[in-house]
Write a protein that holds these residues in place. Structure first.
Motif, PDB file in Angstrom:
ATOM      1  N   TRP A 109      27.053  36.226  29.983  1.00  0.00           N
ATOM      2  CA  TRP A 109      28.382  36.728  30.285  1.00  0.00           C
ATOM      3  C   TRP A 109      29.066  37.133  28.991  1.00  0.00           C
ATOM      4  N   SER A 110      29.717  38.238  29.012  1.00  0.00           N
ATOM      5  CA  SER A 110      30.410  38.729  27.839  1.00  0.00           C
ATOM      6  C   SER A 110      31.856  38.250  27.877  1.00  0.00           C
ATOM      7  N   GLU A 111      32.200  37.362  26.986  1.00  0.00           N
ATOM      8  CA  GLU A 111      33.554  36.807  26.946  1.00  0.00           C
ATOM      9  C   GLU A 111      34.563  37.803  26.375  1.00  0.00           C
ATOM     10  N   SER A 112      34.111  38.695  25.517  1.00  0.00           N
ATOM     11  CA  SER A 112      35.034  39.606  24.841  1.00  0.00           C
ATOM     12  C   SER A 112      35.000  41.014  25.432  1.00  0.00           C
ATOM     13  N   ALA A 113      34.489  41.158  26.648  1.00  0.00           N
ATOM     14  CA  ALA A 113      34.370  42.477  27.257  1.00  0.00           C
ATOM     15  C   ALA A 113      35.746  43.054  27.575  1.00  0.00           C
ATOM     16  N   VAL A 114      35.853  44.347  27.436  1.00  0.00           N
ATOM     17  CA  VAL A 114      37.099  45.029  27.760  1.00  0.00           C
ATOM     18  C   VAL A 114      36.833  46.019  28.893  1.00  0.00           C
ATOM     19  N   ARG A 115      37.861  46.307  29.648  1.00  0.00           N
ATOM     20  CA  ARG A 115      37.745  47.264  30.733  1.00  0.00           C
ATOM     21  C   ARG A 115      37.764  48.667  30.150  1.00  0.00           C
ATOM     22  N   HIS A 116      36.672  49.368  30.312  1.00  0.00           N
ATOM     23  CA  HIS A 116      36.549  50.725  29.788  1.00  0.00           C
ATOM     24  C   HIS A 116      35.509  51.451  30.632  1.00  0.00           C
ATOM     25  N   CYS A 117      35.749  52.704  30.882  1.00  0.00           N
ATOM     26  CA  CYS A 117      34.780  53.498  31.632  1.00  0.00           C
ATOM     27  C   CYS A 117      34.604  54.833  30.916  1.00  0.00           C
ATOM     28  N   ALA A 118      33.377  55.124  30.497  1.00  0.00           N
ATOM     29  CA  ALA A 118      33.084  56.370  29.796  1.00  0.00           C
ATOM     30  C   ALA A 118      33.039  57.516  30.804  1.00  0.00           C
ATOM     31  N   VAL A 119      33.879  58.505  30.578  1.00  0.00           N
ATOM     32  CA  VAL A 119      33.917  59.655  31.474  1.00  0.00           C
ATOM     33  C   VAL A 119      33.677  60.973  30.748  1.00  0.00           C
ATOM     34  N   VAL A 173      32.581  48.416  40.235  1.00  0.00           N
ATOM     35  CA  VAL A 173      32.378  46.974  39.999  1.00  0.00           C
ATOM     36  C   VAL A 173      32.196  46.709  38.510  1.00  0.00           C
ATOM     37  N   ARG A 174      31.433  47.564  37.836  1.00  0.00           N
ATOM     38  CA  ARG A 174      31.249  47.384  36.386  1.00  0.00           C
ATOM     39  C   ARG A 174      32.579  47.486  35.644  1.00  0.00           C
ATOM     40  N   TYR A 175      33.455  48.362  36.120  1.00  0.00           N
ATOM     41  CA  TYR A 175      34.770  48.490  35.500  1.00  0.00           C
ATOM     42  C   TYR A 175      35.642  47.282  35.823  1.00  0.00           C
ATOM     43  N   ALA A 176      35.607  46.835  37.055  1.00  0.00           N
ATOM     44  CA  ALA A 176      36.472  45.733  37.496  1.00  0.00           C
ATOM     45  C   ALA A 176      36.037  44.386  36.927  1.00  0.00           C
ATOM     46  N   VAL A 177      34.732  44.227  36.647  1.00  0.00           N
ATOM     47  CA  VAL A 177      34.213  42.951  36.160  1.00  0.00           C
ATOM     48  C   VAL A 177      33.484  43.183  34.831  1.00  0.00           C
ATOM     49  N   PRO A 178      34.226  43.408  33.755  1.00  0.00           N
ATOM     50  CA  PRO A 178      33.570  43.703  32.478  1.00  0.00           C
ATOM     51  C   PRO A 178      32.773  42.517  31.931  1.00  0.00           C
ATOM     52  N   ALA A 179      33.008  41.331  32.429  1.00  0.00           N
ATOM     53  CA  ALA A 179      32.311  40.153  31.916  1.00  0.00           C
ATOM     54  C   ALA A 179      30.807  40.187  32.168  1.00  0.00           C
ATOM     55  N   ILE A 180      30.337  41.029  33.093  1.00  0.00           N
ATOM     56  CA  ILE A 180      28.894  41.086  33.314  1.00  0.00           C
ATOM     57  C   ILE A 180      28.179  41.796  32.170  1.00  0.00           C
ATOM     58  N   GLY A 181      28.947  42.439  31.301  1.00  0.00           N
ATOM     59  CA  GLY A 181      28.348  43.057  30.120  1.00  0.00           C
ATOM     60  C   GLY A 181      27.642  44.365  30.408  1.00  0.00           C
ATOM     61  N   ARG A 182      27.897  44.955  31.544  1.00  0.00           N
ATOM     62  CA  ARG A 182      27.306  46.245  31.902  1.00  0.00           C
ATOM     63  C   ARG A 182      28.421  47.281  31.881  1.00  0.00           C
ATOM     64  N   PRO A 183      28.430  48.170  30.896  1.00  0.00           N
ATOM     65  CA  PRO A 183      29.553  49.102  30.760  1.00  0.00           C
ATOM     66  C   PRO A 183      29.619  50.104  31.912  1.00  0.00           C
ATOM     67  N   CYS A 184      30.825  50.436  32.273  1.00  0.00           N
ATOM     68  CA  CYS A 184      31.058  51.467  33.281  1.00  0.00           C
ATOM     69  C   CYS A 184      30.827  52.824  32.628  1.00  0.00           C
ATOM     70  N   ASP A 185      30.020  53.640  33.261  1.00  0.00           N
ATOM     71  CA  ASP A 185      29.739  54.970  32.742  1.00  0.00           C
ATOM     72  C   ASP A 185      29.590  55.908  33.936  1.00  0.00           C
ATOM     73  N   ALA A 204      25.185  58.048  48.657  1.00  0.00           N
ATOM     74  CA  ALA A 204      25.745  58.744  47.498  1.00  0.00           C
ATOM     75  C   ALA A 204      26.975  58.031  46.949  1.00  0.00           C
ATOM     76  N   ALA A 205      27.625  57.208  47.772  1.00  0.00           N
ATOM     77  CA  ALA A 205      28.793  56.455  47.303  1.00  0.00           C
ATOM     78  C   ALA A 205      28.393  55.200  46.531  1.00  0.00           C
ATOM     79  N   VAL A 206      27.176  54.714  46.719  1.00  0.00           N
ATOM     80  CA  VAL A 206      26.738  53.475  46.059  1.00  0.00           C
ATOM     81  C   VAL A 206      26.854  53.559  44.536  1.00  0.00           C
ATOM     82  N   PRO A 207      26.403  54.648  43.875  1.00  0.00           N
ATOM     83  CA  PRO A 207      26.531  54.679  42.414  1.00  0.00           C
ATOM     84  C   PRO A 207      27.983  54.571  41.929  1.00  0.00           C
ATOM     85  N   PHE A 208      28.908  55.148  42.677  1.00  0.00           N
ATOM     86  CA  PHE A 208      30.314  55.066  42.288  1.00  0.00           C
ATOM     87  C   PHE A 208      30.877  53.669  42.549  1.00  0.00           C
ATOM     88  N   ALA A 209      30.393  53.027  43.603  1.00  0.00           N
ATOM     89  CA  ALA A 209      30.798  51.641  43.856  1.00  0.00           C
ATOM     90  C   ALA A 209      30.287  50.727  42.738  1.00  0.00           C
TER      91      ALA A 209
END
Length: 179
Positions: free
Chosen positions: A63-73, A130-142, A121-126
């Motif tokens: 778990w990433s304790e220092s994760a920040v909410r960020h999504c690369a667009v 989730v990656r954006y909403a839960v940054p602690a999983i350490g998987r960046p939103c992209d 087709a909606a699954v990748p956006f979902a």
């Protein structure tokens, strides 16, 4: 290649094996809902479990304790055909999402197939949400990952639409011979 890719995801195979349980238990009801063979329900559920396992489990289960909410667009666009073969790790991502597209395209009626494809087709956006909403999983939103997932669903749908008539003919012959 896949072993090297999955080396950073030690829980992928156990997660995929755990996906077999709901796929085995729910394949017939999902197949009936789609008005398709139970194998289509199994493929859809197992594909969904594989996608969720590969995309949402924390990297190396830390778990990433220092994760920040960020999504690369920036720079988001559909990949060119040559990129599908040359971008590292993209083949695995396309294959994971393609199983959803194949299963959705094999749904019984056009209406159900269209609805299933829209859901697939909606699954990748979902996943990106989730990656954006839960940054602690350490998987960046992209968002590029989401578009790559949609391309995988589309490629799978094309394969499913091409294979559908052949599979239906084989199933029809098998039923005719068993009577």
């Amino acid at each position: 290649m896949i072993t090297g890719l999955l080396g950073g995801m030690p829980m992928f195979w156990p997660g995929l094996l755990l996906s077999l349980v709901p796929a085995a238990l729910l394949n017939r009801p999902v197949g009936r809902l789609l008005r398709a063979h139970w194998a289509v329900g199994f493929l859809l559920l197992l594909g969904l479990g594989g996608v969720l396992t590969a995309t949402l489990l924390p990297d190396a289960f830390r778990w990433s304790e220092s994760a920040v909410r960020h999504c690369a667009v920036a720079g988001v666009r559909p990949r060119r055909p040559h990129e599908l073969l040359t971008v590292p790790h993209l083949g695995f991502k396309l294959a994971a999402y393609a199983s959803l597209g194949v299963a959705a395209a094999l749904a019984g009626s056009r209406w159900r197939a269209g609805l299933a494809l829209l859901g697939a087709a909606a699954v990748p956006f979902a996943v990106a949400a989730v990656r954006y909403a839960v940054p602690a999983i350490g998987r960046p939103c992209d968002v590029q990952d989401a578009w790559d997932g949609v391309q995988g669903v589309v490629l799978g749908a094309v394969l499913g639409l091409l294979a559908g008539p052949v599979l239906r003919a084989v199933a029809g012959r098998a039923r005719a011979h068993s009577v």
